[in-house]
Design a protein around this motif. Structure first.
Motif, mmCIF file in Angstrom:
data_model
loop_
_atom_site.group_PDB
_atom_site.id
_atom_site.type_symbol
_atom_site.label_atom_id
_atom_site.label_comp_id
_atom_site.label_asym_id
_atom_site.label_seq_id
_atom_site.Cartn_x
_atom_site.Cartn_y
_atom_site.Cartn_z
ATOM 1 N N PRO A 106 57.093 -17.153 49.724
ATOM 2 C CA PRO A 106 57.378 -18.004 48.341
ATOM 3 C C PRO A 106 56.036 -17.970 47.980
ATOM 4 C CG PRO A 106 58.331 -19.210 50.215
ATOM 5 C CD PRO A 106 57.545 -18.130 50.978
ATOM 6 N N ARG A 107 56.078 -17.723 46.604
ATOM 7 C CA ARG A 107 54.880 -18.012 45.770
ATOM 8 C C ARG A 107 54.655 -19.314 45.443
ATOM 9 N NH1 ARG A 107 53.147 -12.964 44.030
ATOM 10 N NH2 ARG A 107 53.986 -11.454 45.357
ATOM 11 N N ASP A 108 53.378 -20.008 45.374
ATOM 12 C CA ASP A 108 52.934 -21.456 44.858
ATOM 13 C C ASP A 108 52.504 -21.184 43.520
ATOM 14 O OD1 ASP A 108 50.001 -21.039 44.796
ATOM 15 O OD2 ASP A 108 50.025 -20.756 46.878
ATOM 16 N N PRO A 109 52.661 -22.372 42.842
ATOM 17 C CA PRO A 109 52.257 -22.176 41.239
ATOM 18 C C PRO A 109 50.671 -21.365 40.857
ATOM 19 C CG PRO A 109 53.195 -24.116 41.854
ATOM 20 C CD PRO A 109 52.888 -23.574 43.156
ATOM 21 N N THR A 200 51.725 -35.300 36.761
ATOM 22 C CA THR A 200 50.421 -34.385 36.492
ATOM 23 C C THR A 200 50.760 -33.131 35.714
ATOM 24 O OG1 THR A 200 49.749 -35.354 38.767
ATOM 25 C CG2 THR A 200 48.819 -33.414 37.804
ATOM 26 N N PRO A 201 49.887 -33.174 34.779
ATOM 27 C CA PRO A 201 50.316 -31.808 33.914
ATOM 28 C C PRO A 201 49.851 -30.697 34.836
ATOM 29 C CG PRO A 201 49.140 -33.375 32.550
ATOM 30 C CD PRO A 201 49.024 -34.075 34.100
ATOM 31 N N GLY A 202 50.394 -29.348 34.465
ATOM 32 C CA GLY A 202 50.277 -28.484 35.237
ATOM 33 C C GLY A 202 51.425 -27.353 35.258
ATOM 34 N N THR A 203 51.484 -26.346 36.121
ATOM 35 C CA THR A 203 52.474 -25.537 36.467
ATOM 36 C C THR A 203 53.162 -25.815 37.992
ATOM 37 O OG1 THR A 203 51.084 -23.621 35.155
ATOM 38 C CG2 THR A 203 52.792 -22.838 36.656
ATOM 39 N N TYR A 204 54.339 -25.646 37.743
ATOM 40 C CA TYR A 204 55.369 -25.920 38.860
ATOM 41 C C TYR A 204 56.616 -25.064 38.896
ATOM 42 C CZ TYR A 204 52.907 -30.508 38.401
ATOM 43 O OH TYR A 204 52.201 -31.422 38.540
ATOM 44 N N HIS A 205 57.080 -25.135 39.989
ATOM 45 C CA HIS A 205 58.023 -24.012 40.409
ATOM 46 C C HIS A 205 59.300 -25.063 40.927
ATOM 47 C CE1 HIS A 205 55.382 -20.890 41.829
ATOM 48 N NE2 HIS A 205 55.462 -20.792 40.552
ATOM 49 N N LEU A 206 60.458 -24.320 40.275
ATOM 50 C CA LEU A 206 61.979 -25.047 40.586
ATOM 51 C C LEU A 206 62.725 -24.010 40.914
ATOM 52 C CD1 LEU A 206 63.831 -27.442 41.236
ATOM 53 C CD2 LEU A 206 64.319 -27.190 38.613
#
Length: 281
Positions: A106-109, A200-206
């Motif tokens: 799995p790729r993390d953000p 927390t602002p940023g990049t996330y995965h769902l």
């Protein structure tokens, strides 16, 4: 009020069902006109913005990359700059396609990106435009979206499975089918928390769990729908498309749970709900 770009798409439809949002369709904010999107934000002055609209015709984008880039990159950039000027947060829906699909983890953000085609490049450019704006933002990458609305894999399988004894489905692309309802709920939660100075602002995965192949997804659809259609595994090479698809669409969703309290949804449970809705329609 939360302002949503999108009205008839899968995620936008689910956001409308949740309530507490104002949906902007193409008639009020056409993403091919980025300045119109910025103007709509300045006029509405919402507490937060969600961009649930996009150019999603992956194969056609190979011939329409300038249009895909205008909609998927320039328009989100204009939205983000408008949000920065008003000091309001932006939640933007992106895609696992920003990665090259290599490996089997799995790729993390924060993993290195590597778009494979025009659509992928346009979505990655949109992410970067948002980051460059310095707006408070959350980029939510997702995969394999399905619902009872619009065109998607579930509805295609149901249509074909009702009229055929067997189907050949790609089995070497692995990812997480993701219910649009879960994406909508996550977007609303993230927008609300960011507007309150939380999260927390940023990049996330769902993405939905557990990870599976398109063929595995198809088998579960047939099983839950009670269709006798047999699914035969085939490699991607047997189903060529104009745009290359990633083999590995697995996403690491742990940071979304850690920072926003949003758990990875079980796509099998949501599939049963979608099938029930389609049956009742």
């Amino acid at each position: 009020m939360i302002l949503v770009f999108g009205k008839t798409g899968q995620v936008a439809t689910e956001l409308g069902r949740l309530g507490g949002v104002t949906l902007l369709g193409r008639d009020r904010a056409d993403l091919s006109d980025p300045q119109a999107c910025a103007t709509a934000i300045h006029h509405a002055r919402p507490r937060a913005v969600i961009n649930a609209a996009a150019y999603t015709a992956v194969d056609r984008a190979e011939e329409e990359e300038p249009l895909a880039t205008r909609i998927n990159a320039e328009a989100p950039g204009a939205m983000a700059r408008a949000c920065a000027a008003l000091d309001i947060p932006l939640v933007h829906v992106s895609t696992d396609y920003v990665f090259d699909g290599s490996g089997d983890s799995p790729r993390d953000p924060g993993a290195p990106t590597g778009p494979l085609n025009a659509y992928d490049r346009s979505k990655l450019a949109g992410e970067q435009a948002i980051r460059d704006s310095h707006a408070a933002h959350a980029i939510l990458r997702t995969s394999w979206v399905f619902s009872a609305h619009g065109a998607n894999f579930v509805k295609t399988m149901l249509r074909l499975g009702a009229s055929r004894d067997s189907l050949s489905v790609v089995a070497d692309q692995i990812g997480g089918p993701t219910p649009a309802a879960a994406i909508a709920g996550a977007c609303q939660t993230m927008a609300g928390q960011l507007a309150e100075g939380k999260g927390t602002p940023g990049t996330y995965h769902l993405s939905g769990g557990p990870d599976t192949s398109w063929a595995g997804f198809a088998r579960e659809i047939m099983a839950q729908a009670g269709l006798p259609c047999r699914i035969t595994d085939i490699p991607t090479s047997d189903f060529p498309t104009p745009a290359e698809r990633p083999f590995n669409s697995r996403l690491d969703c742990r940071s979304l749970a850690d920072r926003f309290g949003i758990a990875r949804p079980d796509w099998r449970r949501h599939l049963s709900e979608v099938l029930a809705e389609l049956h009742a329609a």
